[in-house]
Design an enzyme around this catalytic site. Sequence first.
Site, PDB file in Angstrom:
ATOM      1  N   THR A  64       0.824  -1.216   0.000  1.00  0.00           N
ATOM      2  CA  THR A  64       0.000   0.000   0.000  1.00  0.00           C
ATOM      3  C   THR A  64       0.860   1.270   0.000  1.00  0.00           C
ATOM      4  OG1 THR A  64      -1.447   1.295   1.456  1.00  0.00           O
ATOM      5  CG2 THR A  64      -0.148  -0.374   2.525  1.00  0.00           C
ATOM      6  N   ASP A  65       0.289   2.350  -0.521  1.00  0.00           N
ATOM      7  CA  ASP A  65       0.971   3.652  -0.462  1.00  0.00           C
ATOM      8  C   ASP A  65       1.121   4.141   0.976  1.00  0.00           C
ATOM      9  OD1 ASP A  65      -1.716   4.286   0.047  1.00  0.00           O
ATOM     10  OD2 ASP A  65      -1.879   5.819  -1.507  1.00  0.00           O
ATOM     11  N   GLU A  66       0.350   3.531   1.893  1.00  0.00           N
ATOM     12  CA  GLU A  66       0.382   4.019   3.284  1.00  0.00           C
ATOM     13  C   GLU A  66       1.738   3.771   3.950  1.00  0.00           C
ATOM     14  OE1 GLU A  66      -3.094   3.541   5.691  1.00  0.00           O
ATOM     15  OE2 GLU A  66      -4.368   3.254   3.933  1.00  0.00           O
ATOM     16  N   TYR A 102      -1.577  -0.442  11.106  1.00  0.00           N
ATOM     17  CA  TYR A 102      -1.802  -1.112   9.811  1.00  0.00           C
ATOM     18  C   TYR A 102      -0.629  -0.868   8.869  1.00  0.00           C
ATOM     19  CZ  TYR A 102      -3.364  -1.532   4.961  1.00  0.00           C
ATOM     20  OH  TYR A 102      -3.430  -1.817   3.613  1.00  0.00           O
ATOM     21  N   LYS A 106       2.234  -3.435   7.243  1.00  0.00           N
ATOM     22  CA  LYS A 106       2.445  -3.634   5.808  1.00  0.00           C
ATOM     23  C   LYS A 106       3.905  -3.310   5.445  1.00  0.00           C
ATOM     24  CE  LYS A 106      -0.194  -4.639   3.093  1.00  0.00           C
ATOM     25  NZ  LYS A 106      -0.607  -5.993   2.635  1.00  0.00           N
ATOM     26  N   ASN A 144      -5.566   4.067  -2.767  1.00  0.00           N
ATOM     27  CA  ASN A 144      -6.890   3.584  -2.318  1.00  0.00           C
ATOM     28  C   ASN A 144      -7.687   2.990  -3.472  1.00  0.00           C
ATOM     29  OD1 ASN A 144      -6.134   5.158  -0.022  1.00  0.00           O
ATOM     30  ND2 ASN A 144      -8.303   5.242   0.514  1.00  0.00           N
TER      31      ASN A 144
END
Length: 324
Positions: free
Chosen positions: A125-127, A153, A157, A182
């Site tokens: 994820t970009d997060e 979270y 990841k 997203n």
Amino acid sequence: MTIIVTGGAGFIGSNFIFYYADKYPQRRIVCMDKLTYAGNLHTLAPMQGRANFRFVQADICDRQAVYQIFQEEQPAAVVNFAAESHVDRSIADPAVFLRTNILGTQVLMDACRNFGNIRFHQVSTDEVYGDLPLDRPELSFAEDSPICTSSPYSASKAGADLLAAAYCRTYGLPVTISRSSNNYGPYQHPEKLIPLMILRALADKPLPVYGTGKNIRDWLHVEDHCSAIDLILNDGGIGEIYNIGGGCELQNVDVVKMICRAVGCPEALITYVADRKGHDLRYAMNTRKIETKLGWQPEIEFADGLQNTIQWYREHPQWWKTLI
Ligand SMILES: NC(=O)c1ccc[n+]([C@@H]2O[C@H](COP(=O)([O-])OP(=O)(O)OC[C@H]3O[C@@H](n4cnc5c(N)ncnc54)[C@H](O)[C@@H]3O)[C@@H](O)[C@H]2O)c1
């Protein structure tokens, strides 16, 4: 050829299974999913009759179960979608995020090593990059931007990404990693922003938006995500990380207003609620690498994808009614 898809009863994994089965009807797909609250076996109903599809209920952290499936199936590739994926839940209780997202990834990669150095793709994820300020629109994350996580979270990841890179370097495991922005589209659990707002708007209920609603996300239709992962599996460089983005940055409140207009409910239903702890301000992806090296582009415009998604939720109450 057999591919193992973990987390295939969830949102993106199930869409990937449909995409892959359509594109490669001769290939065998084995879905391994624990069926947590986020997994829904009904989603995979269209696959159940197919000769070259198998569903196995298994926890990716269960080494014995995972090894047995690898032994039976001798896969050529594994795509790991299985994860705890909801930021708010990770804030309330991080433990299961660390277990599934990090240790589960380790078990899968150990199985890949054990059964013949199997190709492994980690869906990330970009997060993992953290966030960007709202007043610097020129900034975006590239694949070599530092990892700088905000939530349990995203930290879990990021841990899995680092471990996957380490397995590639240390053991020569053929790993690729993709980091997507997203996603939205059919079969997304109603706890996530877009389906939550669609279902509440359809029911004329208040639409709770965190903080000021000005936080910015980049939106990618799930089908575009699937095509990017397929391309990386085919042509991606071993050990490489690829950003996948929709090139569609929007403030959360503007997404909710678009949903109001499409559904025909008043914007007055929008209510601002206490902000999420550590809420990331803005995500933005530089996707030049996947565009120039692999020739990938997102194809679905957000306005069209959103209309289709709203239509899908309107037409499938039997899918979401049991989940809310
Ligand atoms: N949804 C997004 O916008 C987004 C964006 C970027 C990356 N991702 C990543 O894509 C992947 C899929 O996300 P999603 O939105 O489809 O998630 P989801 O929550 O809809 O689905 C997750 C699936 O994994 C399964 N699962 C959970 N723990 C498991 C375990 N221990 N063993 C086996 N199966 C298990 C669940 O049953 C569920 O079917 C995740 O890795 C997520 O981090 C999601």
